[in-house]
Design an enzyme around this catalytic site. Structure first.
Site, PDB file in Angstrom:
ATOM      1  CG  HIS A 142      46.850 -50.698 -12.791  1.00 29.69           C
ATOM      2  ND1 HIS A 142      47.698 -51.454 -12.021  1.00 29.69           N
ATOM      3  CD2 HIS A 142      45.784 -50.726 -12.546  1.00 29.69           C
ATOM      4  CE1 HIS A 142      46.884 -52.339 -11.424  1.00 29.69           C
ATOM      5  NE2 HIS A 142      45.795 -51.722 -11.517  1.00 29.69           N
TER       6      HIS A 142
ATOM      7  CB  SER B 214      67.743 -27.101 -18.144  1.00 33.11           C
ATOM      8  OG  SER B 214      68.994 -27.772 -18.675  1.00 33.11           O
TER       9      SER B 214
ATOM     10  CE  LYS C 139      63.941 -30.551 -19.075  1.00 35.12           C
ATOM     11  NZ  LYS C 139      63.328 -30.601 -17.694  1.00 35.12           N
TER      12      LYS C 139
ATOM     13  CD  GLU D 119      61.867 -31.731  -9.934  1.00 40.70           C
ATOM     14  OE1 GLU D 119      61.701 -32.226 -10.805  1.00 40.70           O
ATOM     15  OE2 GLU D 119      62.691 -31.063  -9.420  1.00 40.70           O
TER      16      GLU D 119
END
Length: 461
Positions: free
Chosen positions: A182, A312, A318, A325
């Site tokens: 969870h 970014s 970043k 992805e």
């Protein structure tokens, strides 16, 4: 050469580009279906050409086709298979549901090339398509192209991914981390155990694929128009499958029932379902990687994926998990393709399914992008991620859920009290347990040892 020439078919005259190898029926399809700009996939065209080549050889050997004409068709097919005429197959994916336009496109191109080789004129219908129908050629091409792509691309890619995961499984088996259920802290696991789950998923995916291929090997070729085998030699289907098996190295055989093979696409639907399972497996794996990589300061930061590109356009420094992805997007596409194939698969009416081209397109796209995604995931993410041991060890030592090991000794409710107090006070569970149970420190160290807890079993009081 003139810009256009006039070709004729059963419906009359058509203006065709002067340098095109195809003829009237292909041109009609180009004009009738300006829909997507998507052409039938090259692996599918390859399969149709292989079918034409094999049919010419079998019909020649059966005495049904002139030897010179058959040999010219074979030579023409070899030229196309060598990639010399890839621009001659312009028909849109969204065309007649039987795929007749693509069948005739291939027939016309091969007839044109064969006529240049042979001293006799070669007809697209009477010679290249002899003993065949679009209604058995296109279903056969779906099976053949999918089987070849699975064996040549997807299974090797999955094998590679499984091997890379397996190597990391062995390498990381000494690192104990906090398990999570969870998304919450749970009992500890070894990183090798965690990765072994991924490895097992990939192994099961490959087993499912191989099992499904047994049905892809069964071919509709020989059923011709409606499954009765009209206008083809009684021995054609058996000889065709046997010869194609020799050429491809795959154990093709005639379909056990041609009426099912022409009117239904259950095997393609099954194969797509297996591809969807692979997509789900990959989504699980890359989801784990993204969570483990999250941070670098405010996330889990258990691992650091290879830095591949700036993350970014506005936030300097970043770096994002771009490979996971990309794989997620592949998985989404495959799952969407499966929905399309399921709808198309139930579109058989009486003796023919009439959504064959879209089944072929989506099935082959799923196979191709999954194969590429597996290799990219293996080589650019799993192979090179670094483990940040300090970030793993610090929360592990304070994990209140370690108290689960005390259940057999102090009971569930008492153990829950220890866990809640340890969490509330921000202390190590072993310190709180020592105070609340009276058990010797040495005994608690043995019972609560995270490494030992990853080995399962029952702790005796």
């Amino acid at each position: 050469m003139s810009e256009y020439r006039i070709e004729k078919d059963s419906m009359g005259e058509v203006r065709v580009p002067g340098d095109a190898l195809y003829g009237a029926q292909t041109q009609r399809a180009v004009e009738n279906f300006p829909i997507s700009g998507l052409r039938m996939p090259p692996p599918f065209i390859r399969a149709v050409v292989l079918i034409k080549r094999t049919a010419a050889e079998v019909n020649r050997d059966l005495g049904m086709l002139d030897e010179a004409i058959a040999d010219a068709i074979v030579a023409a097919a070899d030229a196309v298979l060598a990639g010399k005429h890839d621009d001659q197959f312009p028909v849109d994916v969204f065309q007649t549901g039987s795929g007749t336009s693509t069948n005739m496109n291939v027939n016309e191109v091969l007839a044109s090339l064969a006529s240049r080789i042979c001293s006799k004129p070669v007809s697209p219908n009477d010679h290249v398509n002899f003993g065949q129908s679009s209604n058995d050629v296109i279903p056969t091409a779906i099976h053949v192209s999918a089987a070849l792509e699975i064996h040549e691309k997807l299974l090797p890619a999955l094998t590679h991914l499984g091997a890379v995961i397996g190597a990391r499984t062995a390498e990381l088996d000494d690192i104990v981390k906090t398990g999570r259920t969870h998304l919450m802290d749970a009992m500890p696991v070894r990183m090798g155990q965690e990765a072994s789950g991924w490895e097992a998923q990939i192994a099961d995916d490959m087993a499912r694929l191989r099992d499904g291929c047994r049905r892809l090997y069964r071919l509709a070729q020989g059923g011709t128009a409606v499954g009765t085998g009209i206008n083809t030699h009684p021995e054609f289907a058996t000889r065709f499958a046997a010869r194609l098996a020799v050429v491809t190295g795959l154990p093709f055989e005639p379909a056990r029932n041609f009426f099912a093979a022409l009117s239904a696409q259950d095997t393609a639907v099954e194969a797509s379902g297996q591809l969807k399972v692979i997509a789900c497996s990959l989504m699980k794996i890359v989801g784990d990687l993204r969570w483990m990589n999250s941070g670098p300061l405010a996330g889990l930061a258990e691992i650091e994926l290879p830095a591949l590109q700036p993350g970014s356009s506005i936030m300097p420094g970043k770096v994002n998990p771009v490979i996971p992805e990309a794989v997620c997007q592949v998985c989404a596409q495959v799952i969407g393709n499966d929905a399309t194939i399921a709808i198309a698969g139930q579109s058989g009416n009486f003796q023919l399914n009439v959504m064959l081209p879209v089944i072929a397109h989506n099935l082959l796209q799923s196979i191709g992008i999954l194969a590429n995604a597996c290799r990219v995931l293996a080589d650019k993410a799993i192979q090179g991620y670094a483990v940040k041991r300090e970030n793993i060890e610090r929360p592990l030592a304070r994990n209140p859920i370690l108290v689960t090991a005390l259940n057999p000794i102090v009971g569930y409710l008492k153990a829950a009290e220890i866990a809640k107090r340890a969490y509330r006070e921000g202390r190590a569970v072993i310190d709180v347990a020592e105070e609340m149970t009276g058990l010797p420190r040495e005994e608690l160290e043995r019972i609560l040892d995270p490494r030992r807890l990853t080995e399962g079993g029952f702790v005796k009081p």
